[in-house]
Design a protein around this motif. Structure first.
Motif, PDB file in Angstrom:
ATOM      1  N   TYR A  65      -6.201   7.784   9.251  1.00 16.15           N
ATOM      2  CA  TYR A  65      -7.147   6.828   8.679  1.00 16.15           C
ATOM      3  C   TYR A  65      -6.731   5.402   9.007  1.00 16.15           C
ATOM      4  N   GLN A  71     -12.368  -4.193   3.424  1.00 16.76           N
ATOM      5  CA  GLN A  71     -12.224  -3.139   2.406  1.00 16.76           C
ATOM      6  C   GLN A  71     -13.067  -1.911   2.767  1.00 16.76           C
ATOM      7  N   THR A  72     -12.838  -1.435   4.007  1.00 18.97           N
ATOM      8  CA  THR A  72     -13.515  -0.235   4.484  1.00 18.97           C
ATOM      9  C   THR A  72     -12.492   0.760   5.013  1.00 18.97           C
ATOM     10  N   MET A  73     -12.835   2.019   4.960  1.00 15.87           N
ATOM     11  CA  MET A  73     -11.981   3.098   5.423  1.00 15.87           C
ATOM     12  C   MET A  73     -12.627   3.773   6.628  1.00 15.87           C
ATOM     13  N   ASP A 116     -18.158   4.466   3.229  1.00 19.20           N
ATOM     14  CA  ASP A 116     -16.752   4.186   3.551  1.00 19.20           C
ATOM     15  C   ASP A 116     -16.273   2.838   3.026  1.00 19.20           C
ATOM     16  N   TYR A 135       0.853  -1.190   0.000  1.00 22.05           N
ATOM     17  CA  TYR A 135       0.000   0.000   0.000  1.00 22.05           C
ATOM     18  C   TYR A 135       0.888   1.240   0.000  1.00 22.05           C
ATOM     19  N   ALA A 190      -7.502   3.798  -4.939  1.00 19.70           N
ATOM     20  CA  ALA A 190      -8.698   3.581  -4.117  1.00 19.70           C
ATOM     21  C   ALA A 190      -9.820   4.551  -4.464  1.00 19.70           C
ATOM     22  N   VAL A 246     -14.439   0.642   0.184  1.00 19.84           N
ATOM     23  CA  VAL A 246     -13.350   0.952  -0.735  1.00 19.84           C
ATOM     24  C   VAL A 246     -13.352  -0.043  -1.882  1.00 19.84           C
ATOM     25  N   TYR A 260      -7.414   1.700   7.085  1.00 20.62           N
ATOM     26  CA  TYR A 260      -8.016   0.899   6.025  1.00 20.62           C
ATOM     27  C   TYR A 260      -8.008  -0.554   6.465  1.00 20.62           C
ATOM     28  N   THR A 272     -13.551   5.462  -2.573  1.00 26.16           N
ATOM     29  CA  THR A 272     -14.442   5.221  -1.436  1.00 26.16           C
ATOM     30  C   THR A 272     -15.839   5.744  -1.747  1.00 26.16           C
ATOM     31  N   THR A 312      -4.951  -4.040   9.485  1.00 21.77           N
ATOM     32  CA  THR A 312      -5.324  -2.656   9.163  1.00 21.77           C
ATOM     33  C   THR A 312      -4.084  -1.872   8.740  1.00 21.77           C
TER      34      THR A 312
END
Length: 376
Positions: A266, A273-275, A215, A175, A209, A217, A268, A211, A254
């Protein structure tokens, strides 16, 4: 095989550590001789000064403008602290300080030269350091903390204003953040991961990404990772902008990263797959953290965030969401705090004042803090 050995050593050591005391470390005391305010029972020492030799008798001189860094276990029981140099024009790179098992500094050397504004980065699960160039066509370099293997760049990870890069130890996916006011959040999925869990960074898929209002992603493949015709952040107009993506760290599924432009942290969550916004200065009652930049994490999940400006603090965000200062730097008004990293046994903390007291890019001071970070 050496990289796999380091990873196993790290897992064994961290699993045996007692809980950290970061959630109740105590209030800051008066500044010490180094101009650092610390909790009671802690002390600091200056270990490297830009332009000077950290180790007597060595020819190696510490770099100017030290930025992000991290520590790596050494097979002899000691550890290595690596530090980026954010100098431009081919004067950047990465330096290393090696400590023995007793915590004494025994060697200093370069693990990469000729870089362009090597800013943040991230350690890999296989024991290397990813150093990112913060220029418009910047590259990601993989560096050997031991300095035995030459650093390599990987255009497949994209050419853009890189800030940080971290790899998921479960999948080898990397990432990446981008330090622009409209920067993006990226992921690179390698085509191959070898039997030792090391990602082949020569080829793979680079995505950006996007969103939604809930939220969630989704990831969209980039057609031109090199940004030869249009910059990566503009190739997918529906992708999500993050206001100066900065430091990044992985912990327990995460990926945490900071955005300096809007004072946020933040998280992720990879599997979901959520922010999630972990910290937002605009909405929190605990407005302690400002201009968050480099970030580290304790073995038990507490975040340690460095400020780029504000009142020059290293700030803890606990797993319960509390926010409190761990230290404050006095008299370095034109600098920023960079490179926070705990030693593998979490008895020491390293960080730098990037431009020291003078505020000059050629300056920089790197410190070590010792004290009761762990419960007895």
């Amino acid at each position: 095989m050496r990289y796999a050995l380091w990873h196993r050593l790290a897992e064994q050591q961290q699993s045996s550590l007692p809980p950290s005391r970061l959630p109740d470390i105590g209030p800051l005391q008066a500044s010490d001789a180094n101009g650092i305010q610390l909790p009671e029972g802690f002390s600091s020492r200056l270990i490297a000064t830009a332009g000077a030799r950290p180790v007597a008798g060595s020819t190696y001189r510490w770099h100017g403008s030290p930025d992000d860094g991290d520590t790596f276990e050494h097979p002899d029981g000691g550890w290595i602290y690596v530090s980026n140099s954010e100098l431009d024009g081919g004067a950047g790179g990465v330096g290393a300080l090696r400590f023995d098992a007793a915590g004494e500094l025994v060697d200093a050397y370069s693990i990469m030269t000729g870089g362009r504004r090597n800013c943040a980065g991230g350690r890999t699960p296989w024991g290397t350091w990813l150093s990112c160039e913060e220029v418009s066509n910047g590259l990601v370099w993989e560096c050997d903390p031991m300095g035995e293997e030459a650093a390599r760049s990987y255009p497949s990870l994209g050419r853009f204003n890189h800030e940080a890069a971290v790899a998921d130890p479960l999948t080898g996916v990397v990432y990446l953040t981008e330090d622009r006011s409209d920067g993006r959040f990226y992921r690179f999925t390698p085509d191959e991961v070898d039997s030792d869990g090391r990602s082949n960074l020569d080829s793979g898929t680079l995505e950006v990404a996007r969103t939604d209002a809930d939220d969630n992603v989704s990831w969209v493949r980039l057609s031109d990772p090199a940004g030869s015709s249009i910059s990566t952040r503009r190739q997918v107009p529906s992708s999500t902008a993050f206001n100066r993506g900065e430091g990044m760290v992985y912990y327990d599924g995460t990926v945490y990263f900071t955005t300096t432009g809007d004072h946020r942290v933040y998280g992720y969550r990879i599997a979901e797959q959520t922010m999630e916004i972990i910290y937002d200065r605009a909405t929190t009652a605990r407005r302690i953290l400002g201009s968050p930049d480099n970030i580290d994490v304790s073995h038990d999940g507490h975040l340690l965030v460095a400020e780029d400006g504000d009142n020059l603090e290293l700030v803890v965000i606990t797993t319960d969401g509390d926010v409190l200062p761990l230290l404050r730097l006095i008299g370095h008004t034109a600098s920023e705090i960079t490179g926070p990293a705990f030693s593998p046994d979490m008895t020491r903390l390293y960080f730098s004042s990037q431009r020291g007291r003078s505020g000059a890019l050629s300056d920089g001071l790197t410190y070590e803090v010792t004290g009761p970070f762990l419960e007895s």
